[in-house]
Design an enzyme around this catalytic site. Structure first.
Site, short mmCIF file in Angstrom:
data_model
loop_
_atom_site.label_atom_id
_atom_site.label_comp_id
_atom_site.label_asym_id
_atom_site.label_seq_id
_atom_site.Cartn_x
_atom_site.Cartn_y
_atom_site.Cartn_z
N GLY A 27 0.80 -1.21 0.00
CA GLY A 27 0.00 0.00 0.00
C GLY A 27 0.84 1.26 0.00
N HIS A 33 4.43 1.89 -8.09
CA HIS A 33 3.47 0.79 -8.04
C HIS A 33 2.57 0.80 -9.29
CE1 HIS A 33 4.14 1.47 -3.59
NE2 HIS A 33 4.42 0.18 -3.71
N SER A 182 7.41 4.41 -0.65
CA SER A 182 6.40 4.80 0.33
C SER A 182 7.05 5.47 1.53
CB SER A 182 5.59 3.58 0.78
OG SER A 182 4.94 2.98 -0.33
#
Length: 282
Positions: A27, A33, A182
């Site tokens: 995530g 991504h 991230s």
């Protein structure tokens, strides 16, 4: 886009799909991504993206509890990227009582990140093996930034899931050169500027390679000179064989130059691959 939260839901979805591409993530999605989603859409009939912050790949003093979690924003990004499905399991769904033993990632997991983060690749190999078993994809996509992870998973797939092709995709960088991650969210503006020394050092190694330098020690030392600056605590700089990850010290025909460093609260990794392309690995 289907949003799936249980193994049973994924298996029911998979039974109706044909050629499936899997993009495993934790995530906090970014353009890196999404480039994997785009690649999967080019090669597969259906693309499923998993979002799971896997506790078993974090050490006891690492950032599991603080790792960014942005479910609603991530799902919106995947919807716009035309992903077919998203799989968002709970920890209990992925690690039920009476679970199977962890996966041994083998010797390729020992150096570099394996030495810096003991047990990390056991957690990575175990959770990806679970995802492969649940989704049964035809192909899975991983980024070059986590290069050792890519090689660990290619080796694991070859041994355990020979029908699944594990594809490496190029690093996506911010406009200033910093590899997208991230964990970049942890950086202040000044720390972000400090962190640019990491990519500049790697780019200098790439320039030397283009100029004909083939000695691994010279490439490694060039990166060290560029990254010896304020705000950066280097953990390692490596010049290794891209296939075996064995450290190199003489002349080479192919080299992975990689590094890990702490900038503020963020632990960042990056690399350049010289003498071959990530697409050549399997």
């Amino acid at each position: 886009m289907k949003v799936l939260r249980t193994v049973a839901e994924v298996r029911a979805w998979r039974a109706r799909a044909e050629r499936v591409g899997l993009v495993p993530t934790m995530g906090a999605l970014h353009a890196g991504h999404l480039s994997l989603v785009e690649r999967s859409r080019e090669e597969a009939d259906a693309t499923i993206v998993s979002i799971f912050v896997n506790p078993t790949q974090f050490g006891p003093n690492e950032d599991f509890t603080k790792y960014p979690r942005r479910e609603a924003a991530d799902l919106a990004l995947l919807e716009r990227a035309d992903a077919t499905a998203a799989f968002l399991p709970s920890v209990e769904e992925m690690y039920p009582p009476g679970d199977t033993p962890p996966v041994d990632p083998g010797p390729i997991a020992a150096p570099l990140e394996g030495a810096a983060r003991p047990g990390h690749f056991i957690g990575v190999a175990t959770v990806v093996a679970k995802l492969f078993d649940i989704v049964r994809p035809d192909v899975a996509f991983f980024g070059q930034k986590d290069f050792q992870q890519l090689r660990v998973l290619q080796t694991m797939a070859r041994d355990r899931f020979p029908g699944i092709r594990v594809v490496g995709c190029p690093i996506v960088r911010e406009s200033d050169g910093l590899a997208m991650s991230s964990r970049n969210a942890y950086l202040s503006e000044s720390q972000h500027r400090d962190a640019l020394a990491l990519s500049r050092g790697l780019f200098r190694a790439r320039e030397l390679w283009t100029e004909g330098v083939r000695h691994a020690d010279r490439l490694r030392n060039a990166v060290l000179r560029y990254t010896d600056g304020p705000g950066i605590s280097m953990e390692y700089v490596s010049a290794a064989d891209p296939i075996t990850l064995a450290e190199l010290h003489g002349s080479a025909t192919r080299v992975l130059v990689s590094l890990a460093a702490r900038v503020g609260k963020a632990r960042l990794i990056d690399n350049v691959l010289l003498g071959m392309d990530v697409s050549e690995l399997s």
